[in-house]
Scaffold this active site. Structure first.
Site, PDB file in Angstrom:
ATOM      1  N   TYR A   1      -1.377  -0.711  10.264  1.00 46.81           N
ATOM      2  CA  TYR A   1      -2.115  -1.185   9.143  1.00 46.81           C
ATOM      3  C   TYR A   1      -0.443  -0.446   8.512  1.00 46.81           C
ATOM      4  CZ  TYR A   1      -3.782  -0.877   4.487  1.00 46.81           C
ATOM      5  OH  TYR A   1      -3.730  -1.734   3.207  1.00 46.81           O
TER       6      TYR A   1
ATOM      7  N   SER B   1       1.223  -1.312   0.013  1.00 46.07           N
ATOM      8  CA  SER B   1       0.164   0.628  -0.035  1.00 46.07           C
ATOM      9  C   SER B   1       1.001   1.079  -0.013  1.00 46.07           C
ATOM     10  CB  SER B   1      -0.787  -0.043   1.180  1.00 46.07           C
ATOM     11  OG  SER B   1      -1.204   1.501   1.311  1.00 46.07           O
TER      12      SER B   1
HETATM   13  N1  LIG Z   1      -8.414  -0.235  -0.834  1.00 47.58           N
HETATM   14  C1  LIG Z   1      -7.552   0.882  -0.794  1.00 47.58           C
HETATM   15  O1  LIG Z   1      -7.593   1.440  -0.446  1.00 47.58           O
HETATM   16  C2  LIG Z   1      -6.032  -0.193  -0.389  1.00 47.58           C
HETATM   17  C3  LIG Z   1      -5.607   0.487  -0.679  1.00 47.58           C
HETATM   18  C4  LIG Z   1      -4.321  -0.037  -1.016  1.00 47.58           C
HETATM   19  C5  LIG Z   1      -3.548  -1.516   0.119  1.00 47.58           C
HETATM   20  N2  LIG Z   1      -5.305  -1.912  -0.350  1.00 47.58           N
HETATM   21  C6  LIG Z   1      -4.013  -3.365   0.067  1.00 47.58           C
HETATM   22  O2  LIG Z   1      -5.261  -4.280  -0.967  1.00 47.58           O
HETATM   23  C7  LIG Z   1      -5.379  -5.798  -0.779  1.00 47.58           C
HETATM   24  C8  LIG Z   1      -6.858  -5.831  -0.800  1.00 47.58           C
HETATM   25  O3  LIG Z   1      -7.733  -5.100   0.240  1.00 47.58           O
HETATM   26  P1  LIG Z   1      -9.438  -4.744  -1.458  1.00 47.58           P
HETATM   27  O4  LIG Z   1      -8.901  -2.686  -1.104  1.00 47.58           O
HETATM   28  O5  LIG Z   1      -9.252  -5.151  -2.217  1.00 47.58           O
HETATM   29  O6  LIG Z   1     -10.091  -4.984   0.283  1.00 47.58           O
HETATM   30  P2  LIG Z   1     -11.174  -5.759   0.085  1.00 47.58           P
HETATM   31  O7  LIG Z   1     -12.167  -6.055  -0.622  1.00 47.58           O
HETATM   32  O8  LIG Z   1     -11.805  -5.547   1.810  1.00 47.58           O
HETATM   33  O9  LIG Z   1     -10.754  -7.116   0.398  1.00 47.58           O
HETATM   34  C9  LIG Z   1      -9.808  -8.036   1.274  1.00 47.58           C
HETATM   35  C10 LIG Z   1      -9.638  -9.381   1.124  1.00 47.58           C
HETATM   36  O10 LIG Z   1      -9.061  -9.767   2.060  1.00 47.58           O
HETATM   37  C11 LIG Z   1      -9.164 -10.647   2.253  1.00 47.58           C
HETATM   38  N3  LIG Z   1      -9.534 -10.840   3.802  1.00 47.58           N
HETATM   39  C12 LIG Z   1      -9.141 -10.479   5.304  1.00 47.58           C
HETATM   40  N4  LIG Z   1      -9.243 -11.170   6.188  1.00 47.58           N
HETATM   41  C13 LIG Z   1      -8.669 -12.405   5.962  1.00 47.58           C
HETATM   42  C14 LIG Z   1      -8.593 -13.364   6.571  1.00 47.58           C
HETATM   43  N5  LIG Z   1      -8.418 -13.687   7.688  1.00 47.58           N
HETATM   44  N6  LIG Z   1      -8.371 -14.723   5.606  1.00 47.58           N
HETATM   45  C15 LIG Z   1      -8.422 -14.833   4.712  1.00 47.58           C
HETATM   46  N7  LIG Z   1      -8.902 -13.612   3.798  1.00 47.58           N
HETATM   47  C16 LIG Z   1      -9.043 -12.672   4.262  1.00 47.58           C
HETATM   48  C17 LIG Z   1     -11.204 -10.669   2.117  1.00 47.58           C
HETATM   49  O11 LIG Z   1     -11.897 -12.198   2.627  1.00 47.58           O
HETATM   50  P3  LIG Z   1     -13.397 -12.405   3.100  1.00 47.58           P
HETATM   51  O12 LIG Z   1     -13.287 -11.969   4.201  1.00 47.58           O
HETATM   52  O13 LIG Z   1     -13.572 -13.639   2.052  1.00 47.58           O
HETATM   53  O14 LIG Z   1     -12.014 -13.736   4.438  1.00 47.58           O
HETATM   54  C18 LIG Z   1     -11.262 -10.421   1.270  1.00 47.58           C
HETATM   55  O15 LIG Z   1     -11.622 -11.031  -0.102  1.00 47.58           O
HETATM   56  C19 LIG Z   1      -5.348  -5.840   0.517  1.00 47.58           C
HETATM   57  O16 LIG Z   1      -4.223  -5.811   1.258  1.00 47.58           O
HETATM   58  C20 LIG Z   1      -4.969  -4.232   0.926  1.00 47.58           C
HETATM   59  O17 LIG Z   1      -4.652  -4.053   2.436  1.00 47.58           O
HETATM   60  C21 LIG Z   1      -6.188  -1.424  -0.036  1.00 47.58           C
END
Ligand SMILES: NC(=O)c1ccc[n+]([C@@H]2O[C@H](COP(=O)([O-])OP(=O)(O)OC[C@H]3O[C@@H](n4cnc5c(N)ncnc54)[C@H](OP(=O)(O)O)[C@@H]3O)[C@@H](O)[C@H]2O)c1
Length: 257
Positions: free
Chosen positions: A151, A138
């Site tokens: 985080y 991130s």
């Molecule tokens: N969105 C942003 O603004 C942003 C910015 C920078 C980086 N990121 C990074 O991008 C990545 C993806 O996030 P996203 O934005 O796509 O958010 P998201 O829509 O909330 O997706 C998060 C994913 O992580 C999985 N997850 C969470 N806890 C888990 C657990 N205990 N076991 C297995 N899977 C788990 C969730 O699946 P389940 O709930 O089904 O388990 C979901 O598929 C993350 O690493 C996040 O830090 C996001």
């Protein structure tokens, strides 16, 4: 037929986007997350749209045994991964003193330990396949973030680990990338419990994937791709700024103290 890509966090957001892109490129995919219903629906969609195999592994990555169990399950099913996308992760909007200890432990387990150990488990296969490793880090990892301290620290770790692996595997044919998105329209902010740190214009998942594949498809990919020009400038400024100044600016930007 291109090799299988294992994608954690495939039930939502950026991970689901990677699954769709890799399946469209003809790769088999292994979809990992907790919500089995979401994964099954995506698997069915991808099998229908593309002539690929989609395997669902409903796994809770807070379980310390999960990375080894995933590797064992792949071996048992005869799947030798050519790619790994570690996208599972979450954040918590809170002052550190107020954080719930169990949630802190889960955040570090998923964002740091599970990512590290799953990478370690699969890396020999990824190298043998001259494949790909993408760790979704991130923009938050470019500087400490008061109000999102754990985080941001987990993402600094992810970027650092990935850069070191990039260097260690130079010359093997493996492509290694730390992908650093800024705010992106996913379920991330709902899970984190606040939108106050949604700094700047949000990107769509497709924007993020366009940049990711631009980096991955280049002939000599860099170890880190920060998504969006404004985020790249902000990240660079944060890295070269005096520590007190960058903390002051970061605290105001994310609404922390
Ligand atoms: N969105 C942003 O603004 C942003 C910015 C920078 C980086 N990121 C990074 O991008 C990545 C993806 O996030 P996203 O934005 O796509 O958010 P998201 O829509 O909330 O997706 C998060 C994913 O992580 C999985 N997850 C969470 N806890 C888990 C657990 N205990 N076991 C297995 N899977 C788990 C969730 O699946 P389940 O709930 O089904 O388990 C979901 O598929 C993350 O690493 C996040 O830090 C996001």
């Amino acid at each position: 037929m291109p090799g299988a890509i294992v994608i954690t966090g495939a039930s939502s957001g950026i991970g689901a986007g990677f699954a769709r892109r890799y399946a469209a490129r003809g790769h088999d995919v292994v979809l990992v997350a907790r919500r089995a219903d979401r994964l099954e629906a995506l698997a069915e969609e991808l099998r229908g749209l593309h002539r690929i195999d989609a395997t669902v592994l409903a796994v809770d990555l807070t379980d310390p045994a999960a990375p080894a169990a995933i590797a064992a399950e792949l071996a048992q099913r005869g799947i030798r991964p050519a790619g790994l996308v570690n996208s599972a992760g979450f954040g918590t909007a809170s002052a550190f003193a107020d954080e719930d200890a169990a949630r802190v432990a889960a955040e570090v387990q998923v964002n740091v330990l599970a990512l590290t150990l799953l990478t370690r488990e699969l890396l020999p296969d990824l190298i043998a396949a001259r494949g790909v490793l993408v760790n979704v880090s991130s923009n938050a990892g470019h500087q400490p973030l008061p109000g999102l301290a754990v985080y941001a620290a987990t993402k600094a770790y992810v970027t650092s680990l990935t850069e070191a692996i990039w260097q260690e595997t130079r010359g093997t044919g493996l492509t290694v990338l730390a992908l650093c998105p800024g705010p992106t329209e996913t379920e991330f902010f709902a899970v984190a419990g606040s939108e106050t740190f949604k700094v700047g214009a949000s990107k769509t998942v497709d924007d993020v994937l366009d940049e990711a594949f631009d980096a991955l498809d280049s002939s000599d990919p860099s170890p880190v791709r920060t998504v969006g020009a404004a985020n790249r400038v902000q990240g660079w400024v944060a890295r070269v700024s005096p520590r007190r100044l960058r903390l002051f600016v970061a605290a105001r930007a994310v609404g922390g103290s």
